[in-house]
Design an enzyme around this catalytic site. Structure first.
Site, mmCIF file in Angstrom:
data_model
loop_
_atom_site.group_PDB
_atom_site.id
_atom_site.type_symbol
_atom_site.label_atom_id
_atom_site.label_comp_id
_atom_site.label_asym_id
_atom_site.label_seq_id
_atom_site.Cartn_x
_atom_site.Cartn_y
_atom_site.Cartn_z
ATOM 1 N N HIS A 270 34.181 32.959 34.495
ATOM 2 C CA HIS A 270 35.231 33.063 35.413
ATOM 3 C C HIS A 270 36.517 32.076 34.934
ATOM 4 C CE1 HIS A 270 34.388 29.656 38.369
ATOM 5 N NE2 HIS A 270 33.897 29.298 37.335
ATOM 6 N N CYS B 94 41.741 34.314 37.724
ATOM 7 C CA CYS B 94 40.295 35.020 37.869
ATOM 8 C C CYS B 94 40.044 36.557 37.880
ATOM 9 C CB CYS B 94 39.515 34.519 39.027
ATOM 10 S SG CYS B 94 40.021 35.110 40.531
ATOM 11 N N HIS C 237 38.176 35.170 45.192
ATOM 12 C CA HIS C 237 37.854 34.856 43.690
ATOM 13 C C HIS C 237 36.802 35.758 43.196
ATOM 14 C CE1 HIS C 237 37.743 31.902 40.539
ATOM 15 N NE2 HIS C 237 36.329 32.060 40.548
#
Length: 358
Positions: free
Chosen positions: A332, A272, A320
């Site tokens: 993402h 990510c 994240h």
């Protein structure tokens, strides 16, 4: 980096006329050769509860793997920096050694000249001269020689001290490099351990159960997104991103469909923060490698100020990150087994928003 499998799953149960026997454990095979557990269509409370337990366990494993991935990426960055520093120090040491050898050669030449003059101190040699002109000329040469010798000795000392400092720094950075590599190895083992456990757990489910789990996950994410849109979503409307943000979004868009891979920053796979880092690098802006460092170091803005190109940081541990593209969406890299995709910006627990590039 961190992974979110969604918020808590929920599904209405159905009443049953009589207590049913407890379901077999995931992956068990009955006398007819069929796997035990719920199917996509039964929806019994016990089955939903069991899938919820599986979801929570998977979520925990992927989150732990994500934290370990952040640790791996951070250690890798340190190791890369230390290795470059050590290489530079070794180059400086090599240059210093060559300079020291040249200075030593000059010092040796001076010593040989002194020996050839009979080894007499300059002052004594001057007093033995009968020619006044030679005497004065000798005084000037002696003073010049003394200054040159003093400069030579000073340079020798400074060069030796610089070499000692470079050598000590090289040792220190080597120790940090060794430590960073050990942290990388430990993080790598932790990631593999958690992902193997998650894979084993998922494989223990029947195909119908995995499909049902995915449906529940996506449903809960839709619910979370709708709740976010109805409460805290930014009013960005059709706001146009700036040139740098547009370049970052264009880069991320080109990566749609590429696989997630922990520790990867392109060009064929991403985690990510590797995706968000490279997206902004394509716009000419440097951002940190990990989502935690992106959260710690980049300028924070409120959700109400959210605009295309901003980075949304998720989960309390900042594990994240996604790139906001406007109109309530992000791009993402979700987790292992998934690909770079578009998702609702509010489909995961938001920690905050940061803005690269000022």
């Amino acid at each position: 980096m961190a992974v979110c499998l969604g918020l808590l799953l929920s599904a209405p149960g159905t009443a049953v006329a009589a207590p049913a026997p407890p379901p077999p454990p995931p992956g068990a095979v009955d006398d007819n050769g069929a796997r035990g557990g719920a199917t996509a269509g039964d929806g019994a409370p016990a089955d939903v509860a069991r899938l919820e337990d599986v979801r929570l366990r998977l979520d925990g494993l992927y989150r732990e793997a994500a934290r370990a991935t952040d640790a791996f990426n951070a250690a890798e960055e340190v190791a890369t920096t230390q290795a470059a520093t050590i290489a530079d120090l070794h180059e400086r040491i090599e240059l210093g050694q060559r300079r020291l050898e040249r200075l030593k050669d000059r010092a040796g030449a001076a010593a040989r000249a002194h020996y050839r003059s009979g080894g007499l101190p300059p002052g004594i040699r001057l007093t033995l001269s009968d020619d006044p002109a030679n005497f004065l000329d000798g005084v000037e040469r002696t003073m010049t020689d003394q200054r040159a010798l003093h400069t030579l000795i000073t340079r020798l000392g400074r060069t030796q001290e610089t070499l000692r400092t470079h050598a000590a720094n090289a040792v220190s950075h080597q120790e940090e490099l060794t430590e960073a590599r050990a942290e990388k190895d430990a993080a790598r083992k932790e990631i593999r351990r958690k992902l193997a456990a998650a894979e084993e757990l998922e494989e223990s489910l029947a195909a119908e159960e995995r499909a049902r789990l995915r449906e529940l996950e996506e449903g809960s994410q839709r619910d979370a997104q709708e709740a976010w849109l109805g409460s805290r979503a930014p009013e960005d409307g059709g706001a146009r991103p700036g040139d740098q943000a547009a370049a970052a979004i264009a880069y991320a868009t080109e990566q749609l469909g590429l696989p997630y891979e922990w520790g990867a920053e392109g060009p064929r796979s991403f985690d990510c923060s590797g995706l968000t880092q490279q997206a902004w690098a394509a716009a000419g802006v440097t951002v940190p490698r990990t989502s935690q460092e992106q959260w710690r170091t980049l300028r924070r803005v409120s959700e109400a100020e959210l605009r295309p190109g901003d980075l949304i940081i998720y989960h309390a541990d900042a594990s994240h990150v996604g790139l906001y593209t406007g109109k309530g969406s992000i791009i993402h890299a979700p987790r292992p087994g998934r690909t770079v995709t578009v998702a609702g910006a509010g489909s995961m627990p938001i920690l905050g928003v940061v803005r690269p590039g000022g």
